[in-house]
Write an enzyme that holds these catalytic residues in place. Structure first.
Site, PDB file in Angstrom:
ATOM      1  N   CYS A 187       0.837  -1.200   0.000  1.00 46.67           N
ATOM      2  CA  CYS A 187       0.000   0.000   0.000  1.00 46.67           C
ATOM      3  C   CYS A 187       0.874   1.254   0.000  1.00 46.67           C
ATOM      4  CB  CYS A 187      -0.929  -0.010   1.217  1.00 46.67           C
ATOM      5  SG  CYS A 187      -1.982   1.457   1.295  1.00 46.67           S
TER       6      CYS A 187
ATOM      7  N   CYS B 250      -0.428   4.114   2.111  1.00 47.50           N
ATOM      8  CA  CYS B 250      -0.206   3.963   3.555  1.00 47.50           C
ATOM      9  C   CYS B 250       1.261   4.194   3.908  1.00 47.50           C
ATOM     10  CB  CYS B 250      -0.559   2.545   4.018  1.00 47.50           C
ATOM     11  SG  CYS B 250      -2.001   1.837   3.254  1.00 47.50           S
ATOM     12  N   ASP B 251       2.168   3.658   3.122  1.00 44.95           N
ATOM     13  CA  ASP B 251       3.564   3.588   3.557  1.00 44.95           C
ATOM     14  C   ASP B 251       4.542   4.455   2.766  1.00 44.95           C
ATOM     15  OD1 ASP B 251       2.742   1.646   5.370  1.00 44.95           O
ATOM     16  OD2 ASP B 251       3.047   0.017   3.938  1.00 44.95           O
TER      17      ASP B 251
END
Ligand code: NDP
Length: 313
Positions: free
Chosen positions: A136, A139-140
């Site tokens: 992701c 997200c990261d």
């Protein structure tokens, strides 16, 4: 006596639904088990630092976030079993939810079993997971370990394009590896990727091995167009090869779309069966964020509450 509401799942959608229903005095019962291939706590349990969940200015780990959500839901009277749901009978009312050892009759069900990002099954993929490999980018991607590095995205769909474009903000360069000689993504996304000065698209390339001591360092690739192997330096690797919703346990009880996701009436958590609601990644292939899943969990709780009160249950 039948329960008012059973929630299946243990990610942000499930705990948020439980919190709202518990505070409404409906004493929700949660099955927080593995959910046919998922993991308890959901995908946040396998991510590291979560920096984009509002309210945590210094970030929070996925595990801590899930633990806190569960505690908050329990504080107001949510009951929880860690059992898996084996199957569910939605053909009669009350519905029947069958766990590994507990069977529960219930007037409403909220399905929040999530989805799992698919991972590559190549050498290094398991060993270096979370050590420069993520599924992701949103997200990261902003984490310090990925700043100003050459980053690699695998996949040829809309997600891969979106993630590659997102990563151009952080990486020095982004490589997109597409296994075929064409992308599956929509034309507009393909155009954006192909015209980005920071993205290089490598068609007909597959990863043979992910190499690195403690962190991803490079990839061994197969160029099937030229039928040769080569290496690519990589400071980060992002899988965007699709997701698998955890709907196997439904076994045909609820109509799913062609990729296995539960379909909900837009703008609500209503499924095609009255009294059955869905929330989070199990019915969302587009946003897939902790915060959107939590929001959908809230919607499902309010929808279930309103259903129960209209039926005077
Ligand atoms: P898709 O299933 O559309 O695409 C997956 C991609 O990964 C394909 O290109 C596939 O290749 C590739 N792939 C699968 N397995 C491997 C493997 N082992 N090695 C290398 N490549 C692999 O998934 P997405 O997550 O991209 O999209 C899911 C859905 O969500 C789609 O309907 C999409 O349109 C939608 N979506 C919409 C967005 C938007 O509107 N903004 C944003 C994101 C997603 P191949 O083509 O060769 O099979």
């Amino acid at each position: 006596m039948a329960e008012k509401v059973v929630i299946i799942g243990s990610g942000p959608a499930a705990w948020t639904a439980a919190l709202y229903l518990a505070r409404a005095g409906l004493k929700p019962f949660v099955f927080s088990g593995f959910q046919s291939g998922g993991i308890p706590g959901g995908q946040l349990m396998i991510t590291g630092e979560v920096e984009n969940y509002p309210g945590f200015p210094m970030g929070i780990t996925g595990r801590e976030l899930m633990k806190s959500m569960e505690e908050q839901a329990r504080r107001f009277g949510t009951r929880v079993t860690g059992e898996d749901v084996i199957d569910i009978d939605l053909s009669k009312r009350p519905f029947l939810v069958r766990g590994t050892s507990t069977n529960i009759d219930t007037h409403t069900v909220i399905i929040a079993t999530g989805a799992n990002a698919k991972r590559l099954d190549v050498k290094g993929s398991k060993e270096l997971w979370n050590r420069g490999i993520s599924a992701c980018a949103v997200c990261d991607g902003a984490l310090p370990i990925f700043r100003n590095k050459e980053l690699v995205v695998v996949g040829g769909g809309d997600t891969a394009c979106e993630e590659a474009l997102f990563l151009t903000r952080f990486g020095s360069k982004v490589h997109l590896l597409v296994r075929k000689n064409e992308m599956r993504a929509s034309k507009i996304m393909q155009d954006r990727v192909l015209t980005s000065s920071k993205i290089e698209v490598h068609f007909q390339h597959e990863i043979m091995e992910i190499v690195g001591k403690n962190m991803v360092e490079k990839l061994r690739l197969k160029d099937s167009g030229k039928n040769e192997e080569r290496e690519l330096p990589a400071g980060g690797l992002f899988y965007a090869i699709g997701h698998q919703p955890n709907t196997g346990f439904l076994k045909g009880q609820l109509p799913l779309d062609e990729t296995g996701y539960i379909q909900v009436k837009p703008g609500s958590s209503y499924t095609s069966i009255e009294g059955v609601f869905a929330a989070g990644d199990v019915c969302d292939k587009r946003y897939r964020q902790a915060i959107t899943a939590a929001g959908m969990g809230c919607m499902a709780a309010l929808d279930a509450e309103s259903f129960l009160s209209h039926k005077a249950l």
